[in-house]
Motif scaffolding. Sequence first.
Motif, PDB file in Angstrom:
ATOM      1  N   UNK A 243      -1.372   6.787  -7.163  1.00 21.13           N
ATOM      2  CA  UNK A 243      -2.327   6.472  -6.110  1.00 21.13           C
ATOM      3  C   UNK A 243      -2.888   7.764  -5.517  1.00 21.13           C
ATOM      4  N   UNK A 244      -4.203   7.777  -5.263  1.00 21.07           N
ATOM      5  CA  UNK A 244      -4.851   8.982  -4.765  1.00 21.07           C
ATOM      6  C   UNK A 244      -4.420   9.284  -3.326  1.00 21.07           C
ATOM      7  N   UNK A 245      -4.676  10.507  -2.891  1.00 19.73           N
ATOM      8  CA  UNK A 245      -4.217  10.988  -1.587  1.00 19.73           C
ATOM      9  C   UNK A 245      -4.650  10.119  -0.414  1.00 19.73           C
ATOM     10  N   UNK A 246      -5.918   9.673  -0.319  1.00 17.24           N
ATOM     11  CA  UNK A 246      -6.290   8.838   0.839  1.00 17.24           C
ATOM     12  C   UNK A 246      -5.469   7.559   0.952  1.00 17.24           C
ATOM     13  N   UNK A 247      -5.071   6.983  -0.183  1.00 15.41           N
ATOM     14  CA  UNK A 247      -4.206   5.810  -0.145  1.00 15.41           C
ATOM     15  C   UNK A 247      -2.800   6.180   0.297  1.00 15.41           C
ATOM     16  N   UNK A 248      -2.293   7.286  -0.234  1.00 16.88           N
ATOM     17  CA  UNK A 248      -0.929   7.700   0.112  1.00 16.88           C
ATOM     18  C   UNK A 248      -0.825   8.064   1.592  1.00 16.88           C
ATOM     19  N   UNK A 249      -1.865   8.693   2.127  1.00 12.09           N
ATOM     20  CA  UNK A 249      -1.843   9.133   3.525  1.00 12.09           C
ATOM     21  C   UNK A 249      -2.123   8.001   4.496  1.00 12.09           C
ATOM     22  N   UNK A 250      -2.614   6.873   3.994  1.00 19.79           N
ATOM     23  CA  UNK A 250      -2.971   5.758   4.880  1.00 19.79           C
ATOM     24  C   UNK A 250      -1.766   5.173   5.604  1.00 19.79           C
ATOM     25  N   UNK A 251      -0.554   5.526   5.173  1.00 18.90           N
ATOM     26  CA  UNK A 251       0.629   4.997   5.853  1.00 18.90           C
ATOM     27  C   UNK A 251       0.935   5.766   7.136  1.00 18.90           C
ATOM     28  N   UNK A 252       0.103   6.750   7.475  1.00 20.16           N
ATOM     29  CA  UNK A 252       0.280   7.497   8.725  1.00 20.16           C
ATOM     30  C   UNK A 252      -0.937   7.334   9.633  1.00 20.16           C
ATOM     31  N   UNK A 253      -1.185   6.127  10.151  1.00 20.76           N
ATOM     32  CA  UNK A 253      -2.258   5.987  11.135  1.00 20.76           C
ATOM     33  C   UNK A 253      -1.925   6.711  12.430  1.00 20.76           C
ATOM     34  N   UNK A 254      -0.634   7.031  12.606  1.00 20.49           N
ATOM     35  CA  UNK A 254      -0.188   7.887  13.699  1.00 20.49           C
ATOM     36  C   UNK A 254       1.102   8.566  13.262  1.00 20.49           C
ATOM     37  N   UNK A 255       1.493   9.610  13.991  1.00 20.65           N
ATOM     38  CA  UNK A 255       2.694  10.350  13.643  1.00 20.65           C
ATOM     39  C   UNK A 255       3.957   9.560  13.998  1.00 20.65           C
ATOM     40  N   UNK A 256       5.040   9.868  13.292  1.00 24.62           N
ATOM     41  CA  UNK A 256       6.315   9.200  13.510  1.00 24.62           C
ATOM     42  C   UNK A 256       7.289  10.154  14.189  1.00 24.62           C
ATOM     43  N   UNK A 257       8.214   9.570  14.957  1.00 24.59           N
ATOM     44  CA  UNK A 257       9.226  10.367  15.647  1.00 24.59           C
ATOM     45  C   UNK A 257      10.567  10.265  14.919  1.00 24.59           C
ATOM     46  N   UNK A 258      11.465  11.177  15.250  1.00 24.63           N
ATOM     47  CA  UNK A 258      12.816  11.141  14.715  1.00 24.63           C
ATOM     48  C   UNK A 258      13.433   9.764  14.959  1.00 24.63           C
ATOM     49  N   UNK A 259      14.050   9.197  13.930  1.00 22.56           N
ATOM     50  CA  UNK A 259      14.725   7.899  13.948  1.00 22.56           C
ATOM     51  C   UNK A 259      13.782   6.696  13.902  1.00 22.56           C
ATOM     52  N   UNK A 260      12.477   6.927  13.865  1.00 19.32           N
ATOM     53  CA  UNK A 260      11.559   5.809  13.641  1.00 19.32           C
ATOM     54  C   UNK A 260      11.807   5.212  12.258  1.00 19.32           C
ATOM     55  N   UNK A 261      11.660   3.905  12.154  1.00 20.94           N
ATOM     56  CA  UNK A 261      11.742   3.242  10.849  1.00 20.94           C
ATOM     57  C   UNK A 261      10.322   3.034  10.319  1.00 20.94           C
ATOM     58  N   UNK A 262      10.090   3.509   9.118  1.00 21.21           N
ATOM     59  CA  UNK A 262       8.791   3.391   8.457  1.00 21.21           C
ATOM     60  C   UNK A 262       8.950   2.534   7.207  1.00 21.21           C
ATOM     61  N   UNK A 263       8.232   1.413   7.184  1.00 18.13           N
ATOM     62  CA  UNK A 263       8.286   0.526   6.022  1.00 18.13           C
ATOM     63  C   UNK A 263       6.907   0.412   5.398  1.00 18.13           C
ATOM     64  N   UNK A 264       6.844   0.584   4.095  1.00 23.46           N
ATOM     65  CA  UNK A 264       5.604   0.423   3.340  1.00 23.46           C
ATOM     66  C   UNK A 264       5.759  -0.783   2.421  1.00 23.46           C
ATOM     67  N   UNK A 265       4.765  -1.659   2.459  1.00 22.54           N
ATOM     68  CA  UNK A 265       4.773  -2.870   1.642  1.00 22.54           C
ATOM     69  C   UNK A 265       3.538  -2.864   0.757  1.00 22.54           C
ATOM     70  N   UNK A 266       3.750  -2.985  -0.539  1.00 21.30           N
ATOM     71  CA  UNK A 266       2.654  -2.990  -1.506  1.00 21.30           C
ATOM     72  C   UNK A 266       2.589  -4.376  -2.146  1.00 21.30           C
TER      73      UNK A 266
END
Length: 307
Positions: free
Chosen positions: A211-234
């Motif tokens: 997947x190209x960079x704009x797709x890969x980066x789309x999972x960061x609409x904002x920055x994450x903090x320590x201990x945040x849970x980040x889930x990506x669903x395709x």
Amino acid sequence: MKSIIKTIFSLFLGISLMSCEDVIDLNVPETEKYLVVEGTITDVAGEQVIKLSESQALLSSTTPRAITNAVVKVTDNTGKIYEFKDLKNEGKYVWTPSSSTEIMGVIGKTYTLTIEAEGESFKAVSELKRVPKIDSIVYKYEDSPNLNQTGDDKPKEGYDANFYAKDFVGVGDCYRVKVYKNGKLFSGAENIVIAYDALLNKSSVGDGLMFILPLRRAISPELYAENDKLKVELSSITEAHFDFWTQLRTELNNSGLFATPAARIPCNVNNTNPNSKKQAAGWFGTSAVTSLEVTIDKNKAVKEFND
């Protein structure tokens, strides 16, 4: 629909600034009511849900009327029938599996939705397509505002993330990317992220690639903090569903003084009586789903992202 409201508001605001004493009455004509269908069959174990409601007037602020007492069924291409029940009489039709491991959606099968509601019959057909696995989610620390972020309420420092997945060989695979932060889905119009093979738009040159960079980066609409849970669903989607999301995203972002005339968003749910005035809106979809979740840990952050 939201884009039309935004456009009207922008025009109204401009006129008001020129003459605060003028009163503008908007005469919006009534249109035929639509059956609104929302539902996607997946290969994830558990309940499957299809929601039915009625469209409402453009400037209405009321809750859409739920369509109750409908007969809702899904039949796969082997003839197996799945019945959906409105358990709480609120227009939310649910298929409940007989066990915790029973799965309705199977890759390669075709599913037909039939709806009998208020004297009308509707039908939709969708094939459940394949989806690749998510290889990894990586993140790095950023101490300056992220270029993906807009708005003063977003974190000014934290972790920027990318995910990695590779498209299958064979032109025409389509996907939707959903992102969750601490269990909450990013659900704005700007968070509608879809892919055609490994690209943002339809083209044969992205077949079988990472997947190209704009797709890969789309999972960061904002920055994450320590201990945040980040889930990506395709999720896999059909090409027609890709076109639906493309048009919907265009309309939701079509605002301002120079907005273009609204266009009707495609729908795959059709009245079986071609002479009926009662039509449908929305989409009946089928998706195979893969997901990956990480907890942000500074000790696992990378220095730079790989291309």
